[in-house]
Design a protein around this motif. Structure first.
Motif, PDB file in Angstrom:
ATOM      1  N   SER A   1      47.557  39.763  48.086  1.00 45.53           N
ATOM      2  CA  SER A   1      47.887  39.128  46.968  1.00 45.53           C
ATOM      3  C   SER A   1      48.408  40.659  46.460  1.00 45.53           C
ATOM      4  O   SER A   1      48.490  41.269  46.090  1.00 45.53           O
ATOM      5  N   PRO A   2      50.041  39.841  46.016  1.00 44.70           N
ATOM      6  CA  PRO A   2      51.075  40.625  44.993  1.00 44.70           C
ATOM      7  C   PRO A   2      51.116  40.768  43.607  1.00 44.70           C
ATOM      8  O   PRO A   2      51.111  41.374  43.604  1.00 44.70           O
ATOM      9  N   THR A   3      49.273  40.177  43.185  1.00 47.86           N
ATOM     10  CA  THR A   3      49.362  40.177  41.921  1.00 47.86           C
ATOM     11  C   THR A   3      47.474  40.584  42.119  1.00 47.86           C
ATOM     12  O   THR A   3      46.869  40.488  42.744  1.00 47.86           O
ATOM     13  N   LYS A   4      46.991  41.619  41.395  1.00 49.37           N
ATOM     14  CA  LYS A   4      45.519  42.084  41.062  1.00 49.37           C
ATOM     15  C   LYS A   4      45.105  41.408  40.258  1.00 49.37           C
ATOM     16  O   LYS A   4      45.767  40.978  38.835  1.00 49.37           O
ATOM     17  N   ILE A   5      44.109  40.653  39.979  1.00 47.57           N
ATOM     18  CA  ILE A   5      43.019  40.201  39.497  1.00 47.57           C
ATOM     19  C   ILE A   5      41.877  40.665  39.227  1.00 47.57           C
ATOM     20  O   ILE A   5      41.407  40.611  40.964  1.00 47.57           O
ATOM     21  N   ARG A   6      41.839  40.738  38.114  1.00 49.15           N
ATOM     22  CA  ARG A   6      39.863  40.814  38.092  1.00 49.15           C
ATOM     23  C   ARG A   6      39.216  40.202  37.197  1.00 49.15           C
ATOM     24  O   ARG A   6      38.892  40.279  36.096  1.00 49.15           O
ATOM     25  N   GLN A   7      38.803  38.786  37.448  1.00 47.51           N
ATOM     26  CA  GLN A   7      38.174  38.391  36.399  1.00 47.51           C
ATOM     27  C   GLN A   7      37.066  37.373  37.075  1.00 47.51           C
ATOM     28  O   GLN A   7      37.133  37.106  37.923  1.00 47.51           O
ATOM     29  N   MET A   8      36.317  37.018  36.007  1.00 53.29           N
ATOM     30  CA  MET A   8      35.207  36.737  35.806  1.00 53.29           C
ATOM     31  C   MET A   8      34.863  35.461  34.664  1.00 53.29           C
ATOM     32  O   MET A   8      35.106  35.765  33.800  1.00 53.29           O
ATOM     33  N   VAL A   9      34.314  34.334  34.996  1.00 50.08           N
ATOM     34  CA  VAL A   9      34.250  32.783  33.942  1.00 50.08           C
ATOM     35  C   VAL A   9      32.644  32.394  34.601  1.00 50.08           C
ATOM     36  O   VAL A   9      32.352  32.598  35.542  1.00 50.08           O
TER      37      VAL A   9
END
Length: 346
Positions: A223-231
């Motif tokens: 992925s060109p974008t970095k996401i570190r997320q939890m719902v």
């Protein structure tokens, strides 16, 4: 207490720095097959003895514990030798390269009366500690779902796929914050290798949890974008953890779906239950500052002093390994769900 860091590669310098700065520990040695690399780490943290000989470290009666930061395939061999030498052990993630190897490590530690701790670093961040507290206090209500995303344009690992590289972070967090730990009924994994590297570079895990909840993990090296997320959604509130938002890492939403109870005396049709949407406030708890690895070092020392399992124990590492192995089996079966064996008690 005296501790030696075994492995001076990617993670070892971080461990050495935090053990050096901890009031509970004295950094007694840095051990690595590359002596120059070990010397560079020692100099960076203000000095420490260096060696290429693990046997010398384990034979030193003044060393109480070791922290292992070597490739996963070496964890079992080093840990078992350390236990036989009477040393407590902390191991970076994943605990081992297989559940069988991890199980042997846990068994040997118990036989010797020693602490085996998994370095699930994220579990000691202020944000994840707050999430654990809120869930334990019932602030979210009963957990309905967990949806986690960990994607970036990252280094494609030569020895493991994207599941083994990235998913242990999310799985260890779930194991830490959910009541009863990572109690997974089955695992379905779908992976893709568009670059033809021979291993999955993009992956999805779907895991039904106990009591009807559902967990989903998305991991991606491309992925060109970095996401570190939890719902994490509950019957009362929903929590969002955004690790890349330092101003507001944790947000709690008093929003959700309410389903009114319908008396069986008036209807037997569950579809007639009235559904309403709750639109309340959003709240961001204040979080203390602090490096997670400092908390890891402190917890390792406390577990040894108190003669108790660490909060991220060897058993926690085994639960993560169990999911990873089931995911690998699911991949080989074209995504067919893999039933889990009886979970290890939290």
């Amino acid at each position: 207490m005296n501790i030696a860091v075994v492995g001076a590669g990617y993670w070892g310098p971080n461990l050495a720095r935090n053990f050096r700065s901890s009031d509970a520990w004295n950094l007694a040695a840095i051990c690595d097959l590359d002596i120059e690399r070990a010397r560079r780490v020692a100099e960076a943290v203000g000095g420490a003895p260096v060696t290429t000989q693990l046997a010398d470290v384990l034979a030193d009666p003044l060393i109480d514990a070791i922290a292992i930061a070597t490739p996963a395939g070496t964890h079992q061999r080093i840990a078992l030798a350390a236990f036989d030498a009477g040393k407590h052990v902390m191991v970076e993630k994943p605990l081992a390269s297989s559940r069988a190897a991890g199980s042997e490590m846990v068994r040997r530690a118990e036989e010797r009366g020693l602490v085996l701790m998994a370095d699930h670093t994220y579990c000691y961040t202020p944000a994840v500690l707050k999430i654990r507290e809120l869930i334990a206090d019932g602030f979210l209500g009963d957990i309905l779902f967990v949806d986690s995303v960990r994607i970036n344009l990252g280094l494609i690992q030569p020895d493991v796929d994207v599941f083994w590289d990235l998913a242990p972070h999310d799985l260890s967090i779930m194991d830490f914050v959910l009541p009863g730990g990572l109690d997974v009924e089955s695992v379905a994994a779908h992976g893709s290798d568009p670059l033809r590297t021979g291993k999955s570079c993009v992956g999805y895990l779907a895991m039904p949890l106990a009591r009807g909840a559902m967990a989903h993990v998305h991991v991606n090296w491309l992925s060109p974008t970095k996401i570190r997320q939890m719902v994490i959604g509950g019957t009362q509130r929903t929590l969002v953890w955004d690790d890349l938002n330092p101003q507001q890492r944790v947000s709690v939403y008093d929003r959700g779906v309410d389903i009114a109870e319908v008396s069986k005396a008036t209807t037997t049709d569950a579809r007639s239950a009235h559904i309403s949407y709750r639109l309340g406030d959003t709240w961001a708890p204040a979080l203390p500052e602090g490096e997670a690895l400092a908390g890891v070092a402190a917890e390792f020392a406390a577990a040894i002093r108190d003669g108790r399992p660490a909060r991220t124990s060897g058993d926690a590492g085994l639960r993560v390994l169990s999911v990873l192995e089931a995911a690998a089996a699911s991949l080989q079966g074209s995504g067919a769900p893999q039933s889990m064996t009886a979970p290890i008690a939290a």
